[in-house]
Motif scaffolding. Structure first.
Motif, mmCIF file in Angstrom:
data_model
loop_
_atom_site.group_PDB
_atom_site.id
_atom_site.type_symbol
_atom_site.label_atom_id
_atom_site.label_comp_id
_atom_site.label_asym_id
_atom_site.label_seq_id
_atom_site.Cartn_x
_atom_site.Cartn_y
_atom_site.Cartn_z
ATOM 1 N N THR A 123 0.843 -1.201 0.000
ATOM 2 C CA THR A 123 0.000 0.000 0.000
ATOM 3 C C THR A 123 0.874 1.245 0.000
ATOM 4 O OG1 THR A 123 -0.125 0.095 2.418
ATOM 5 C CG2 THR A 123 -1.828 -1.182 1.277
ATOM 6 N N ARG A 124 0.254 2.326 -0.390
ATOM 7 C CA ARG A 124 0.888 3.639 -0.299
ATOM 8 C C ARG A 124 -0.199 4.627 0.073
ATOM 9 N NH1 ARG A 124 3.900 5.042 -5.465
ATOM 10 N NH2 ARG A 124 5.607 3.805 -4.590
ATOM 11 N N GLY B 61 8.724 5.005 -1.647
ATOM 12 C CA GLY B 61 8.515 3.956 -0.664
ATOM 13 C C GLY B 61 7.061 3.512 -0.564
ATOM 14 N N PHE B 62 6.851 2.334 0.011
ATOM 15 C CA PHE B 62 5.509 1.787 0.190
ATOM 16 C C PHE B 62 5.484 0.962 1.473
ATOM 17 C CE2 PHE B 62 7.976 -0.831 -2.713
ATOM 18 C CZ PHE B 62 7.997 -2.051 -2.046
ATOM 19 N N THR B 63 4.296 0.494 1.839
ATOM 20 C CA THR B 63 4.120 -0.277 3.066
ATOM 21 C C THR B 63 3.693 -1.695 2.733
ATOM 22 O OG1 THR B 63 3.478 1.703 4.296
ATOM 23 C CG2 THR B 63 2.890 -0.420 5.270
ATOM 24 N N LEU B 64 4.338 -2.664 3.382
ATOM 25 C CA LEU B 64 3.944 -4.065 3.237
ATOM 26 C C LEU B 64 2.969 -4.408 4.354
ATOM 27 C CD1 LEU B 64 4.249 -6.977 2.098
ATOM 28 C CD2 LEU B 64 6.148 -7.258 3.713
ATOM 29 N N GLN B 65 1.775 -4.864 3.987
ATOM 30 C CA GLN B 65 0.752 -5.293 4.940
ATOM 31 C C GLN B 65 0.798 -6.826 5.040
ATOM 32 O OE1 GLN B 65 -1.001 -3.011 6.533
ATOM 33 N NE2 GLN B 65 -0.782 -1.190 5.245
ATOM 34 N N ILE C 173 -3.613 3.125 0.497
ATOM 35 C CA ILE C 173 -4.298 2.665 -0.723
ATOM 36 C C ILE C 173 -3.487 1.530 -1.331
ATOM 37 C CG2 ILE C 173 -5.105 3.307 -3.030
ATOM 38 C CD1 ILE C 173 -5.360 6.175 -2.020
ATOM 39 N N LYS C 174 -4.167 0.431 -1.626
ATOM 40 C CA LYS C 174 -3.491 -0.736 -2.174
ATOM 41 C C LYS C 174 -2.938 -0.415 -3.555
ATOM 42 C CE LYS C 174 -4.167 -5.705 -2.874
ATOM 43 N NZ LYS C 174 -5.139 -6.835 -2.756
ATOM 44 N N LEU C 175 -1.665 -0.758 -3.774
ATOM 45 C CA LEU C 175 -1.053 -0.494 -5.079
ATOM 46 C C LEU C 175 -1.724 -1.354 -6.148
ATOM 47 C CD1 LEU C 175 2.771 -0.371 -4.250
ATOM 48 C CD2 LEU C 175 1.206 1.540 -4.539
ATOM 49 N N PRO C 176 -2.008 -0.780 -7.316
ATOM 50 C CA PRO C 176 -2.610 -1.575 -8.391
ATOM 51 C C PRO C 176 -1.592 -2.510 -9.017
ATOM 52 C CG PRO C 176 -2.132 0.631 -9.179
ATOM 53 C CD PRO C 176 -1.783 0.621 -7.710
ATOM 54 N N GLU C 177 -2.083 -3.481 -9.755
ATOM 55 C CA GLU C 177 -1.242 -4.378 -10.546
ATOM 56 C C GLU C 177 -0.164 -5.066 -9.709
ATOM 57 O OE1 GLU C 177 0.104 -2.748 -14.314
ATOM 58 O OE2 GLU C 177 -1.345 -1.132 -14.123
#
Length: 236
Positions: free
Chosen positions: A178-179, A215-219, A182-186
Motif C-alpha cells: 500500500t501507499r 517507498g511503500f508499506t507491506l501489509q 491505498i493498495k497499489l494496483p497491478e
C-alpha cells in the motif's frame, strides 16, 4: 599504325557493347532492377531452384527455366516487375528493357537475410532487505530482496515460517503493498505451497508495478492478526 588504331577501336566498341556480369542480393524488403537489351538474353542464376515466375507484362518477355537459371529475353522496350518463386524464398525484380549499352548478361542472385540484432542483456537490479515481520500467531515473514525485472516492474521475495503448534492454511494469509493506505494496483501474490506446517516454512513472491520510485508499506495478515512494515525508496 592504322592497323593498331583499328584494332583498338574495335576492342573499345566490343567492350562498350558487352553486357555486365554482376552479383546482387534480394530481400523481402527490396526489389532489384535488371537491365535488359532488345535482341539479347539475360540469365538470372539462383542458389536455390526456381519453381515458378510471375511477370507483370508477360506479353513482352520470353522466360525459360534451365536448372537454377532463368533466361529472359525482352520483346519490346517495356518496364515491368518479375517475381521468382524459389524453394525457400520469393525474389522480386524490376525488369527494365531497352537499348542499354550497360545491360546485364548474367546476374548471380542470392538472398539477403535480415541482420539479427543481438538481444540486450537484462541487468537485474536486486536490493537486499534483511527485514522481518512477526505476528502474534507466531507466523514470521522474512523479507529477502526486491528485484527490478524491467523498468517499473519489481518482485519482492520473502519467506514465511510457522513457529506455532498448528499448521496454517495459506488461504488465511495475505500480503500486499500500500501507499497512503491505498493498495497499489497491478500486484500479484504467489506462494510455493498451500499449507505451512509447524516448524516449517514456504517461499513467496509479490510482483508489482511502480510508476514512481517511492517507498511503500507491506501489509502482513493471518486472519485478523496483522503487522506492517515500511519499505523505503532506497530498496528500489
Amino acid at each position: 599504325m592504322k592497323l593498331f588504331l583499328l584494332l583498338g577501336l574495335l576492342f573499345t566498341v566490343e567492350i562498350a557493347l558487352a553486357g555486365n556480369i554482376r552479383t546482387i542480393q534480394v530481400s523481402s524488403k527490396e526489389m532489384r532492377t535488371i537491365y535488359l537489351k532488345l535482341g539479347q538474353s539475360t540469365v538470372l542464376r539462383f542458389k536455390e531452384t526456381p519453381k515458378k515466375v510471375v511477370v507483370g507484362n508477360q506479353n513482352y518477355f520470353n522466360v525459360e527455366f534451365i536448372g537454377n537459371d532463368i533466361t529472359i529475353q525482352p520483346q519490346g522496350p517495356v518496364k515491368t516487375n518479375l517475381f521468382v518463386y524459389g524453394e525457400y524464398h520469393t525474389f522480386g525484380f524490376i525488369l527494365n528493357a531497352g537499348n542499354f549499352s550497360g545491360y546485364d548478361d548474367l546476374v548471380n542472385v542470392s538472398w539477403k537475410s535480415p541482420r539479427m540484432s543481438k538481444p540486450k542483456k537484462i541487468k537485474l537490479s536486486a536490493k537486499t532487505l534483511n527485514k522481518s515481520l512477526k505476528l502474534k500467531s507466531k507466523l514470521n515473514c522474512s523479507l529477502e530482496k526486491v528485484t527490478e525485472l524491467k523498468p517499473n516492474f519489481y518482485v519482492l521475495d520473502f519467506s514465511l515460517f510457522n513457529n506455532s503448534k498448528n499448521a496454517i492454511n495459506i488461504k488465511d494469509v495475505d500480503l500486499f503493498l500500500t501507499r497512503s493506505k491505498i493498495k497499489l494496483p497491478e500486484q500479484r501474490l504467489i506462494f510455493s505451497g498451500q499449507r505451512i506446517e509447524k516448524n516449517l516454512g514456504i517461499k513467496g513472491r509479490i510482483f508489482f508495478n511502480l510508476k514512481k520510485k517511492e517507498g511503500f508499506t507491506l501489509q502482513f495478515f493471518n486472519k485478523d492478526d496483522v503487522n506492517r512494515l515500511i519499505i523505503s525508496r532506497q530498496f528500489l
